[in-house]
Write a protein that holds these residues in place. Structure first.
Motif, PDB file in Angstrom:
ATOM      1  N   PRO A 197     -53.000 -35.618 -12.251  1.00 38.24           N
ATOM      2  CA  PRO A 197     -51.653 -34.817 -12.243  1.00 38.24           C
ATOM      3  C   PRO A 197     -51.942 -33.356 -12.510  1.00 38.24           C
ATOM      4  O   PRO A 197     -51.465 -32.408 -12.010  1.00 38.24           O
ATOM      5  CB  PRO A 197     -50.759 -35.403 -13.360  1.00 38.24           C
ATOM      6  CG  PRO A 197     -51.342 -36.722 -13.592  1.00 38.24           C
ATOM      7  CD  PRO A 197     -52.894 -36.905 -13.380  1.00 38.24           C
ATOM      8  N   VAL A 198     -52.783 -33.107 -13.390  1.00 39.94           N
ATOM      9  CA  VAL A 198     -53.327 -31.584 -13.812  1.00 39.94           C
ATOM     10  C   VAL A 198     -53.943 -30.996 -12.395  1.00 39.94           C
ATOM     11  O   VAL A 198     -53.502 -30.108 -12.020  1.00 39.94           O
ATOM     12  CB  VAL A 198     -54.289 -31.750 -14.816  1.00 39.94           C
ATOM     13  CG1 VAL A 198     -54.796 -30.101 -14.964  1.00 39.94           C
ATOM     14  CG2 VAL A 198     -53.457 -32.100 -16.024  1.00 39.94           C
ATOM     15  N   VAL A 199     -54.896 -31.722 -11.774  1.00 32.79           N
ATOM     16  CA  VAL A 199     -55.457 -31.063 -10.593  1.00 32.79           C
ATOM     17  C   VAL A 199     -54.378 -30.784  -9.482  1.00 32.79           C
ATOM     18  O   VAL A 199     -54.230 -29.908  -8.780  1.00 32.79           O
ATOM     19  CB  VAL A 199     -56.388 -32.136  -9.843  1.00 32.79           C
ATOM     20  CG1 VAL A 199     -56.853 -31.528  -8.586  1.00 32.79           C
ATOM     21  CG2 VAL A 199     -57.547 -32.083 -11.195  1.00 32.79           C
ATOM     22  N   MET A 200     -53.464 -31.796  -9.243  1.00 29.97           N
ATOM     23  CA  MET A 200     -52.368 -31.669  -8.261  1.00 29.97           C
ATOM     24  C   MET A 200     -51.611 -30.492  -8.695  1.00 29.97           C
ATOM     25  O   MET A 200     -51.069 -29.787  -7.765  1.00 29.97           O
ATOM     26  CB  MET A 200     -51.526 -32.789  -8.211  1.00 29.97           C
ATOM     27  CG  MET A 200     -52.171 -33.995  -7.377  1.00 29.97           C
ATOM     28  SD  MET A 200     -51.187 -35.365  -6.998  1.00 29.97           S
ATOM     29  CE  MET A 200     -50.543 -36.084  -8.570  1.00 29.97           C
ATOM     30  N   ALA A 201     -51.346 -30.537  -9.793  1.00 26.66           N
ATOM     31  CA  ALA A 201     -50.265 -29.198 -10.374  1.00 26.66           C
ATOM     32  C   ALA A 201     -51.028 -27.889 -10.076  1.00 26.66           C
ATOM     33  O   ALA A 201     -50.574 -27.049  -9.664  1.00 26.66           O
ATOM     34  CB  ALA A 201     -50.027 -29.573 -11.742  1.00 26.66           C
ATOM     35  N   VAL A 202     -52.234 -27.692 -10.166  1.00 25.73           N
ATOM     36  CA  VAL A 202     -53.049 -26.577 -10.084  1.00 25.73           C
ATOM     37  C   VAL A 202     -52.979 -26.326  -8.595  1.00 25.73           C
ATOM     38  O   VAL A 202     -52.785 -24.869  -8.019  1.00 25.73           O
ATOM     39  CB  VAL A 202     -54.476 -26.573 -10.651  1.00 25.73           C
ATOM     40  CG1 VAL A 202     -55.412 -25.601 -10.324  1.00 25.73           C
ATOM     41  CG2 VAL A 202     -54.487 -26.741 -12.148  1.00 25.73           C
ATOM     42  N   PHE A 203     -53.422 -27.376  -7.745  1.00 33.47           N
ATOM     43  CA  PHE A 203     -53.161 -26.971  -6.168  1.00 33.47           C
ATOM     44  C   PHE A 203     -51.788 -26.682  -5.944  1.00 33.47           C
ATOM     45  O   PHE A 203     -51.543 -25.675  -4.997  1.00 33.47           O
ATOM     46  CB  PHE A 203     -53.782 -28.159  -5.511  1.00 33.47           C
ATOM     47  CG  PHE A 203     -55.272 -28.372  -5.394  1.00 33.47           C
ATOM     48  CD1 PHE A 203     -55.922 -27.240  -5.030  1.00 33.47           C
ATOM     49  CD2 PHE A 203     -55.834 -29.558  -6.053  1.00 33.47           C
ATOM     50  CE1 PHE A 203     -57.309 -27.367  -4.863  1.00 33.47           C
ATOM     51  CE2 PHE A 203     -57.303 -29.536  -6.090  1.00 33.47           C
ATOM     52  CZ  PHE A 203     -57.967 -28.264  -5.591  1.00 33.47           C
ATOM     53  N   PHE A 204     -50.952 -27.104  -6.440  1.00 26.77           N
ATOM     54  CA  PHE A 204     -49.505 -27.128  -6.070  1.00 26.77           C
ATOM     55  C   PHE A 204     -49.150 -25.489  -6.547  1.00 26.77           C
ATOM     56  O   PHE A 204     -48.681 -24.583  -5.822  1.00 26.77           O
ATOM     57  CB  PHE A 204     -48.496 -27.950  -6.808  1.00 26.77           C
ATOM     58  CG  PHE A 204     -47.158 -27.764  -6.255  1.00 26.77           C
ATOM     59  CD1 PHE A 204     -46.475 -28.178  -4.981  1.00 26.77           C
ATOM     60  CD2 PHE A 204     -46.211 -27.218  -7.435  1.00 26.77           C
ATOM     61  CE1 PHE A 204     -45.419 -28.088  -4.808  1.00 26.77           C
ATOM     62  CE2 PHE A 204     -44.610 -27.159  -6.990  1.00 26.77           C
ATOM     63  CZ  PHE A 204     -44.266 -27.560  -5.475  1.00 26.77           C
ATOM     64  N   ILE A 205     -49.305 -25.178  -7.688  1.00 29.95           N
ATOM     65  CA  ILE A 205     -49.205 -23.890  -8.087  1.00 29.95           C
ATOM     66  C   ILE A 205     -49.943 -22.822  -7.324  1.00 29.95           C
ATOM     67  O   ILE A 205     -49.465 -21.656  -6.949  1.00 29.95           O
ATOM     68  CB  ILE A 205     -49.653 -23.549  -9.574  1.00 29.95           C
ATOM     69  CG1 ILE A 205     -48.739 -24.384 -10.209  1.00 29.95           C
ATOM     70  CG2 ILE A 205     -49.741 -21.957  -9.894  1.00 29.95           C
ATOM     71  CD1 ILE A 205     -49.052 -24.302 -11.823  1.00 29.95           C
ATOM     72  N   GLY A 206     -51.171 -23.148  -6.784  1.00 31.02           N
ATOM     73  CA  GLY A 206     -51.962 -22.177  -5.789  1.00 31.02           C
ATOM     74  C   GLY A 206     -51.248 -22.081  -4.435  1.00 31.02           C
ATOM     75  O   GLY A 206     -50.903 -20.999  -3.963  1.00 31.02           O
ATOM     76  N   LEU A 207     -50.593 -23.145  -3.985  1.00 33.15           N
ATOM     77  CA  LEU A 207     -49.839 -23.478  -2.776  1.00 33.15           C
ATOM     78  C   LEU A 207     -48.834 -22.449  -3.088  1.00 33.15           C
ATOM     79  O   LEU A 207     -48.449 -21.610  -1.828  1.00 33.15           O
ATOM     80  CB  LEU A 207     -49.796 -24.909  -2.402  1.00 33.15           C
ATOM     81  CG  LEU A 207     -48.787 -24.824  -0.959  1.00 33.15           C
ATOM     82  CD1 LEU A 207     -49.613 -24.650   0.164  1.00 33.15           C
ATOM     83  CD2 LEU A 207     -48.072 -26.364  -0.928  1.00 33.15           C
ATOM     84  N   ILE A 208     -48.010 -22.579  -3.899  1.00 34.67           N
ATOM     85  CA  ILE A 208     -46.598 -21.741  -4.022  1.00 34.67           C
ATOM     86  C   ILE A 208     -47.081 -20.101  -4.218  1.00 34.67           C
ATOM     87  O   ILE A 208     -46.424 -19.394  -3.516  1.00 34.67           O
ATOM     88  CB  ILE A 208     -45.989 -22.253  -5.331  1.00 34.67           C
ATOM     89  CG1 ILE A 208     -45.627 -23.579  -4.934  1.00 34.67           C
ATOM     90  CG2 ILE A 208     -44.672 -21.102  -5.559  1.00 34.67           C
ATOM     91  CD1 ILE A 208     -44.452 -23.882  -4.132  1.00 34.67           C
TER      92      ILE A 208
END
Length: 59
Positions: A10-21
């Protein structure tokens, strides 16, 4: 140690999601905004013209 392996995905997905945004927000506007807006307006106009043409031929 199981809690670490449970929290990593979940932390890795959150980091990638923030980067995408951040990338999406940074690429809004700028020099190409008018060109992109014109392309979208042209596509919408073509779609509306095709829809009106099909309505006229049906009636």
């Amino acid at each position: 140690m199981d809690y670490v392996s449970a929290l990593v995905p979940p932390v890795v997905m959150a980091v990638f999601f923030i980067g995408l945004i951040r990338v999406i927000v940074k690429t809004q506007g700028g020099a190409n905004k008018a060109k992109e807006d014109a392309a979208v307006d042209a596509a919408i106009a073509r779609a509306e013209a095709a829809q009106q043409g099909s309505v006229k031929t049906e009636g």
